[in-house]
Structures are given as structure tokens and as C-alpha cells.
Enzyme design. Structure first.
Site, mmCIF file in Angstrom:
data_model
loop_
_atom_site.group_PDB
_atom_site.id
_atom_site.type_symbol
_atom_site.label_atom_id
_atom_site.label_comp_id
_atom_site.label_asym_id
_atom_site.label_seq_id
_atom_site.Cartn_x
_atom_site.Cartn_y
_atom_site.Cartn_z
ATOM 1 N N ASN A 9 0.856 -1.191 0.000
ATOM 2 C CA ASN A 9 0.000 0.000 0.000
ATOM 3 C C ASN A 9 0.893 1.243 0.000
ATOM 4 O OD1 ASN A 9 -1.820 2.019 0.439
ATOM 5 N ND2 ASN A 9 -2.678 1.173 2.332
ATOM 6 N N LYS A 16 3.206 0.856 3.133
ATOM 7 C CA LYS A 16 2.890 -0.159 4.141
ATOM 8 C C LYS A 16 2.919 -1.520 3.465
ATOM 9 C CE LYS A 16 -0.125 2.822 6.819
ATOM 10 N NZ LYS A 16 -1.474 3.330 6.744
ATOM 11 N N ARG A 86 -2.655 -1.895 -3.505
ATOM 12 C CA ARG A 86 -3.762 -0.944 -3.477
ATOM 13 C C ARG A 86 -3.491 0.118 -4.544
ATOM 14 N NH1 ARG A 86 -5.610 1.675 1.672
ATOM 15 N NH2 ARG A 86 -7.620 2.452 1.038
ATOM 16 N N HIS A 175 -12.382 4.978 -0.891
ATOM 17 C CA HIS A 175 -12.532 4.098 0.282
ATOM 18 C C HIS A 175 -13.326 2.837 -0.071
ATOM 19 C CE1 HIS A 175 -12.134 7.697 3.297
ATOM 20 N NE2 HIS A 175 -10.955 7.113 3.095
ATOM 21 N N HIS A 203 -17.077 5.523 6.847
ATOM 22 C CA HIS A 203 -15.632 5.361 7.098
ATOM 23 C C HIS A 203 -15.105 6.728 7.533
ATOM 24 C CE1 HIS A 203 -11.501 3.731 6.210
ATOM 25 N NE2 HIS A 203 -11.293 5.041 6.350
ATOM 26 N N ARG A 236 -9.680 18.349 5.106
ATOM 27 C CA ARG A 236 -10.441 18.659 3.886
ATOM 28 C C ARG A 236 -11.818 19.204 4.242
ATOM 29 N NH1 ARG A 236 -9.612 12.895 1.164
ATOM 30 N NH2 ARG A 236 -7.889 12.534 2.597
ATOM 31 N N ASN A 329 -13.525 4.563 17.291
ATOM 32 C CA ASN A 329 -13.081 4.933 18.643
ATOM 33 C C ASN A 329 -13.805 6.088 19.300
ATOM 34 O OD1 ASN A 329 -10.739 3.100 18.912
ATOM 35 N ND2 ASN A 329 -10.054 4.210 17.084
ATOM 36 N N GLU A 380 -8.674 -3.218 5.348
ATOM 37 C CA GLU A 380 -8.488 -3.103 3.904
ATOM 38 C C GLU A 380 -7.399 -4.060 3.409
ATOM 39 O OE1 GLU A 380 -8.272 0.979 5.092
ATOM 40 O OE2 GLU A 380 -9.158 1.563 3.181
HETATM 41 P P1 ADP Z 1 -6.236 7.315 8.216
HETATM 42 O O1 ADP Z 1 -7.364 7.807 7.368
HETATM 43 O O2 ADP Z 1 -5.005 8.164 8.118
HETATM 44 O O3 ADP Z 1 -5.981 5.817 8.116
HETATM 45 P P2 ADP Z 1 -7.322 6.655 10.833
HETATM 46 O O4 ADP Z 1 -8.378 5.738 10.318
HETATM 47 O O5 ADP Z 1 -6.218 6.067 11.626
HETATM 48 O O6 ADP Z 1 -6.723 7.599 9.714
HETATM 49 O O7 ADP Z 1 -8.087 7.754 11.740
HETATM 50 C C1 ADP Z 1 -7.406 8.816 12.325
HETATM 51 C C2 ADP Z 1 -8.400 9.606 13.152
HETATM 52 O O8 ADP Z 1 -8.957 8.754 14.172
HETATM 53 C C3 ADP Z 1 -7.763 10.785 13.878
HETATM 54 O O9 ADP Z 1 -8.608 11.925 13.785
HETATM 55 C C4 ADP Z 1 -7.708 10.285 15.308
HETATM 56 O O10 ADP Z 1 -7.742 11.326 16.252
HETATM 57 C C5 ADP Z 1 -8.986 9.480 15.378
HETATM 58 N N1 ADP Z 1 -8.989 8.632 16.573
HETATM 59 C C6 ADP Z 1 -8.202 7.576 16.857
HETATM 60 N N2 ADP Z 1 -8.465 7.138 18.121
HETATM 61 C C7 ADP Z 1 -9.430 7.943 18.615
HETATM 62 C C8 ADP Z 1 -10.142 8.015 19.858
HETATM 63 N N3 ADP Z 1 -9.880 7.162 20.839
HETATM 64 N N4 ADP Z 1 -11.084 8.970 19.999
HETATM 65 C C9 ADP Z 1 -11.344 9.844 19.016
HETATM 66 N N5 ADP Z 1 -10.717 9.831 17.822
HETATM 67 C C10 ADP Z 1 -9.785 8.893 17.629
#
Ligand code: ADP
Length: 395
Positions: A9, A16, A86, A175, A203, A236, A329, A380
Site C-alpha cells: 500500500n 505499508k 492498493r 474508500h 468510514h 479537507r 473509537n 483493507e
Molecule cells: P487514516 O485515514 O489516516 O488511516 P485513521 O483511520 O487512523 O486515519 O483515523 C485517524 C483519526 O482517528 C484521527 O482523527 C484520530 O484522532 C482518530 N482517533 C483515533 N483514536 C481515537 C479516539 N480514541 N477517539 C477519538 N478519535 C480517535
């Protein structure tokens, strides 16, 4: 030989790798970051020590270094049986994953105008692994392909039709690999088949998009010609009035700068003036920083509006599902978003939501909620590995 599948990726400045065995267990993973800068570095997952990369190392150099490190450490003793890549943009050419040959490479190049930051680096990953593993089948899995089932009413903009005919201007959606995983995983958890599953998949990571999935197929999605349209994201803006370009032009701000700001200095970062990171924003809001609280408020309101909009494409809703770093999360984002949608009958359990669905196979809805609501970690890499293994079996 131990059969394994390598997943590659390449992001704009990152790389990655993940290695899966035939039972879908992850054997190893590795990453390189800040590629193209003086601070480029690489690391094998689970290893605290970083691997030196030459200053300004590109994707090919990082890939060669990581593959030889995986070999030295005997994490990849044999050649993989297939390699899945990817690829961000497949345009209208690719409706599904394909085995890579020279024609496919040329077609990916042809789509590069639609994803100038991504397709060229995806191609450099493909070229590097083709050189390193000339006899191993290589498979391209596209982020846009899953959305190729959108009907014209969902993918056409209200523009002169010549823009679509001459310049391929349409909504593509992104996505797709994640939304496809969510459709399959939700079906599995609800005890249904993919073909009879209809969901709304949100997502929410640094980039955010939402997709309506009807009987297993993507039928509408929030991202468009580029990944800028739709929901509010880390940096964005999402949807904006295009009249902004002309108006700001009269204020002396060139179009290119506005476009750059919409991509890199807007969204949660722009509104809060502090950060694009939702976790940090929640901490700031809890400590009384009002612009951060406002950023969360606007993010959730836009998301709620889009959940409503996605309903227009569905005849039935089996579940609303959340994924991505924020979706998986942030109980706050989920509950705030759904607080706007009482009219539709979503009702979530505060306890289950607080545990992010981990106590209940993903479910966070109350027994009398009109629709199930689930939190499911996306995967993914696994989709890419499955597609690579499936197509390699035909080689
Ligand atoms: P990417 O699109 O770069 O793969 P991720 O899916 O890892 O990004 O998502 C990153 C986002 O998830 C960030 O805004 C981060 O703050 C948020 N995030 C991760 N853990 C938590 C949490 N415990 N509470 C709130 N937001 C979270």
C-alpha cells in the site's frame, strides 16, 4: 514453500507492507514514512528500532529495504504466491481487481490525471515488486472499483454532458476497499449473505466518506471526482459552494491557493484552528476550547445529514455501520451524530457505545432501535490479500 500473500500500500509519502498466510493470519507488517524527505525512515511492526533509509528515499528504495529486512529476519523466508497492490484510481476502466500486465500498467497511468498524488506512487510500488519478484502474479485492487455500480443518477454531476463525455468528470467515490469489507463483515455478523445486505457504511478516518450499499452493491457515496467532496475531514472541507473560487479571486486569493487550503488547511483543522486529530479535538473541547467543540459539532451535523441522504438509495436498512479511526473509537462522534437523527428512529445504548461495540459483536443499538447500529474495525489489507489470492489462483 509456505504460501503467503504480500500486500503493498503506497501512499503519497508512505509505504505499508503486510504479509498474510493462507489462513488469513498476518505474519508480518512493515512501514516506511516521510518518503521523499530528509527524515525518511522505515520500521518492521513490533520492532522499536527504525531502519535507516537514504535521505529523500523514494518508494522503490523503501520497498527494497523493507523486503530485504523481512528476508534477513526470516519473516518472509519464501517468495509470496501473489502480491496485491492498493491502487487509488481505476477510473471507469476497472470495475474489479485485476491481474497486472503491461496493459493494466498503461491503463493505471491513464487514470493518473484523476489522482496525481496517488496513482504514480502506486505504480512505482508495482514496478518495484515486479522487478523483485518477476515470477509472482501481481494484482491491482482499486479504491474506486466498488463504486462502479453507481447508477448515472448517483454518479453524474449536473454539468454540461460534454464534461463527462470529454473529460470523464463524474463522481467516482473512494474508500471502496473499506466499504466493501464493511458490507461483507456486517453481512457475516448479521448472519446474512452479502447479496441480501443493505447498509450505510461510514468510514471516518483522516479522510471520511459514507456509502449506501444496497443488496451488497455500492449505490451512492459521498466522495466525488476527487476525495475532497462530501463529509468534513481532518484537513479537507468536504462539500463547499464552488462560487467560493470566484469570490475569493476577487479578494486576491488565487484559485490554486484556495484548492490547496480546501485540501490541507480546512476541515477539523480549519474550524478549530488547532488540529486535524479528533482525539486531540475532544480533549481541547473538554478543556473549554470553543472552536474545537464547534469543529466536532459541524463534523457530526454534516455526517448526520449524509446518513439521511444515503437513505434515498435504499429500500431497506439492515444496519448503519461505523469504521475508521474516528468511527471505531469516538463514542462522542457516534452519539452526537445520531442525536440529530431521532426522526429516523436510531437509538443507541450509551454503555455499548462507550465500549465501542466490543462487548456485543459490534452492536451498539438499543433493543427497540428501528435500525441496528454497529462499530466494526475495517481491514483493507485483508480485502487486498483475499483478492490477490483469489486472482492468483487463476494464473
Ligand atoms: P487514516 O485515514 O489516516 O488511516 P485513521 O483511520 O487512523 O486515519 O483515523 C485517524 C483519526 O482517528 C484521527 O482523527 C484520530 O484522532 C482518530 N482517533 C483515533 N483514536 C481515537 C479516539 N480514541 N477517539 C477519538 N478519535 C480517535
Amino acid at each position: 514453500m509456505k504460501p503467503s500473500v504480500l500486500v503493498v500500500n503506497c501512499g503519497s509519502s508512505s509505504l505499508k507492507l503486510a504479509l498474510f498466510d493462507e489462513r488469513e493470519n498476518k505474519l508480518a507488517s512493515a512501514l516506511a514514512e516521510r518518503l521523499g524527505t530528509q527524515d525518511a525512515f522505515a520500521r518492521i511492526a513490533g520492532d522499536s528500532e527504525t531502519i535507516a533509509l537514504p535521505a529523500g528515499a523514494n518508494h522503490q528504495q523503501a520497498l527494497q529495504t523493507l523486503i530485504s529486512t523481512l528476508r534477513e529476519r526470516e519473516l518472509m523466508p519464501d517468495e509470496p504466491v501473489s502480491i496485491g497492490h492498493r491502487v487509488v484510481h481505476g477510473g471507469e476502466t476497472f470495475r474489479e481487481a485485476v491481474i497486472i500486465d503491461n496493459h493494466v500498467v498503461e491503463a493505471i497511468k491513464d487514470c493518473a490525471g484523476l489522482a496525481p498524488l496517488h496513482n504514480p506512487v502506486n505504480l512505482s510500488g508495482i514496478e518495484a515488486t515486479r522487478a523483485l519478484f518477476p515470477d509472482v502474479p501481481q494484482i491491482a485492487v482499486f479504491d474506486t472499483a466498488y463504486h462502479q455500480t453507481l447508477a448515472p443518477r448517483a454518479y453524474l454531476y449536473a454539468l454540461p454532458e460534454s464534461y463527462y463525455r470529454n473529460w470523464h468528470v463524474r463522481r467516482y467515490g473512494f474508500h471502496g476497499i473499506s466499504h466493501f469489507f464493511m458490507a461483507n463483515e456486517t453481512a457475516r455478523r448479521l448472519g446474512k449473505t452479502l447479496e441480501t445486505t443493505s447498509i450505510i457504511s461510514a468510514h471516518l478516518g483522516n479522510g471520511c466518506s459514507i456509502t449506501a450499499i444496497r443488496d451488497g452493491l455500492s449505490v451512492d457515496t459521498s466522495m466525488g471526482l476527487t476525495p475532497l467532496e462530501g463529509l468534513i475531514m481532518g484537513t479537507r472541507s468536504g462539500d463547499i459552494d464552488p462560487g467560493l473560487f470566484d469570490y475569493l479571486g476577487t479578494c486576491g486569493i488565487p484559485e490554486r491557493e484556495v484548492y490547496n487550503v480546501l485540501n490541507h488547511r480546512s476541515g477539523l483543522l480549519g474550524i478549530s484552528g488547532k488540529t486535524n486529530d479528533m482525539r486531540t479535538l475532544c480533549d481541547l473541547a473538554d478543556n473549554g476550547h470553543e472552536p474545537s467543540a464547534l469543529a466536532i459539532e459541524i463534523f457530526c451535523f454534516r455526517l448526520a445529514k449524509y446518513v439521511g441522504a444515503m437513505m434515498a438509495s435504499l429500500h431497506r436498512l439492515d444496519a448503519l455501520v461505523f469504521t475508521g479511526g474516528i468511527g471505531e473509537n469516538s463514542s462522542r462522534v457516534r452519539s452526537k451524530t445520531l442525536s440529530h437523527l431521532g426522526l429516523l428512529g436510531f437509538d443507541i445504548d450509551a454503555g455499548l457505545n462507550g465500549h465501542h461495540g466490543r462487548l456485543s459483536d459490534g452492536r451498539i443499538d438499543k433493543a427497540d432501535s428501528r435500525f441496528p447500529v454497529l462499530v466494526i474495525p475495517t481491514n483493507e489489507e485483508l480485502v487486498i490479500a483475499r483478492e490477490a489470492a483469489r486472482l492468483a489462483a487463476h494464473c
